[in-house]
Design an enzyme around this catalytic site. Structure first.
Site, PDB file in Angstrom:
ATOM      1  N   ASP A   1      -8.202   4.320  -3.134  1.00 33.52           N
ATOM      2  CA  ASP A   1      -7.251   3.350  -2.578  1.00 33.52           C
ATOM      3  C   ASP A   1      -6.820   2.366  -3.658  1.00 33.52           C
ATOM      4  OD1 ASP A   1      -5.781   1.590  -1.070  1.00 33.52           O
ATOM      5  OD2 ASP A   1      -7.269   1.368   0.516  1.00 33.52           O
TER       6      ASP A   1
ATOM      7  N   CYS B   1       0.791  -1.224   0.000  1.00 35.13           N
ATOM      8  CA  CYS B   1       0.000   0.000   0.000  1.00 35.13           C
ATOM      9  C   CYS B   1       0.823   1.273   0.000  1.00 35.13           C
ATOM     10  CB  CYS B   1      -0.976   0.000   1.170  1.00 35.13           C
ATOM     11  SG  CYS B   1      -0.206   0.033   2.814  1.00 35.13           S
TER      12      CYS B   1
ATOM     13  N   HIS C   1      -1.867   0.788   7.137  1.00 32.33           N
ATOM     14  CA  HIS C   1      -2.381   0.932   5.773  1.00 32.33           C
ATOM     15  C   HIS C   1      -2.535   2.411   5.458  1.00 32.33           C
ATOM     16  CE1 HIS C   1      -4.397   0.068   2.054  1.00 32.33           C
ATOM     17  NE2 HIS C   1      -5.449   0.782   2.411  1.00 32.33           N
TER      18      HIS C   1
END
Length: 280
Positions: A121, A67, A106
């Protein structure tokens, strides 16, 4: 950011519209083309999340990332297109028991889209998280048959998060951590606090170095498919597309590397795959 090279990497020939539809198109193209993976950690390469390093790895060298890398690249692309955005930090709840409070490992993006706040995202490896307006109760369905909703859950700075992202849909269209039912399940919680680059560096360092965690012990990869999702957990390959699921074991490093290149958009050589712990 070389925007044209990035767009070529994700298979787009033109600039998407600066609209909710354009944002969704860009993010989907990213997730279908640049696989999520933590293999650099298991190969001892380390993780760098500055813009130049991320572009070199994910675009120039054709690798994937997790991420902090994926959303660094996506943020830079959005900025190059003229969309103001900033990072947020989240606690991932997917696959955890009730009451567990994980660290903020995250990152996602808060995007200013025509004066309205949206979350985007391109780096959640557990399932596909579509862009959503930052509104209590906002919902959207994705092509894998899942519904996603955003709920206002608490106050900024609270351990439970100011916002909670949930998913309801087939567990087969996730990386295997979802419960085996289609009811609403939490993906992660976050708030809107400002996040500095050093905050991201600290979270990424913990995620990529702490012993006995998922990212330091298991070789993982995932990618979004048309109508489905594919994932790797060590040698186990799971694929769900249009309601048809496949689970099989990968026997050799050469087969593993070929699968990464062909399905996940991750350019790993046979020799590199052979150095992973699962083949030593």
């Amino acid at each position: 950011m070389d925007l044209d090279r990035y767009l070529a990497r994700i298979g787009l020939t033109g600039h998407p519209a600066l609209s909710p539809e354009g944002l969704a198109t860009l993010q989907m193209a990213h997730r279908r083309s640049i696989g999520f993976e933590n293999l650099a950690i298991l190969l001892g390469e380390g993780i760098r999340i500055d813009s130049a390093s991320v572009f070199d790895k994910l675009v120039t060298r054709g690798r994937g990332g997790y991420c902090f890398e994926q959303n660094r690249l996506f943020s830079d692309a959005l900025g190059a297109l003229g969309l103001v955005n900033r990072p947020l930090l989240a606690r991932v709840l997917l696959g955890l028991g009730e009451g567990v409070v994980p660290p903020r490992t995250h990152t996602l993006l808060l995007v200013n889209l025509g004066g309205e706040a949206w979350i985007a995202d391109a780096g959640f490896g557990g399932s596909y998280v579509p862009p959503l307006p930052l509104e209590d109760g906002a919902q959207v369905q994705t092509s894998d048959g899942a519904w996603h909703r955003l709920l206002r859950s608490g106050e900024r700075g609270s351990l439970g998060g100011e916002w909670r992202l949930e998913r309801a849909g087939p567990a087969s269209a996730t990386d295997g951590r979802a419960a085996p039912h289609g009811d609403w399940q939490p993906q992660y919680v976050f708030d809107l606090s400002d996040v500095a680059q050093d905050d991201l560096e600290m979270s990424s360092h913990w995620t990529s170095t702490r012993p006995a965690t998922r990212f330091t012990t298991v070789c993982v990869a995932s990618v979004v498919l048309e109508g489905g999702f594919a994932s790797l957990s060590d040698r186990q390959f799971t694929c769900s597309r249009d309601g048809v699921s496949e689970v099989r074991q990968i026997e050799t490093a050469a087969d593993y590397a070929a699968l990464l290149r062909g399905t996940f958009g991750i350019a790993l050589s046979d020799d590199e795959a052979a150095k992973l712990p699962i083949f030593r």
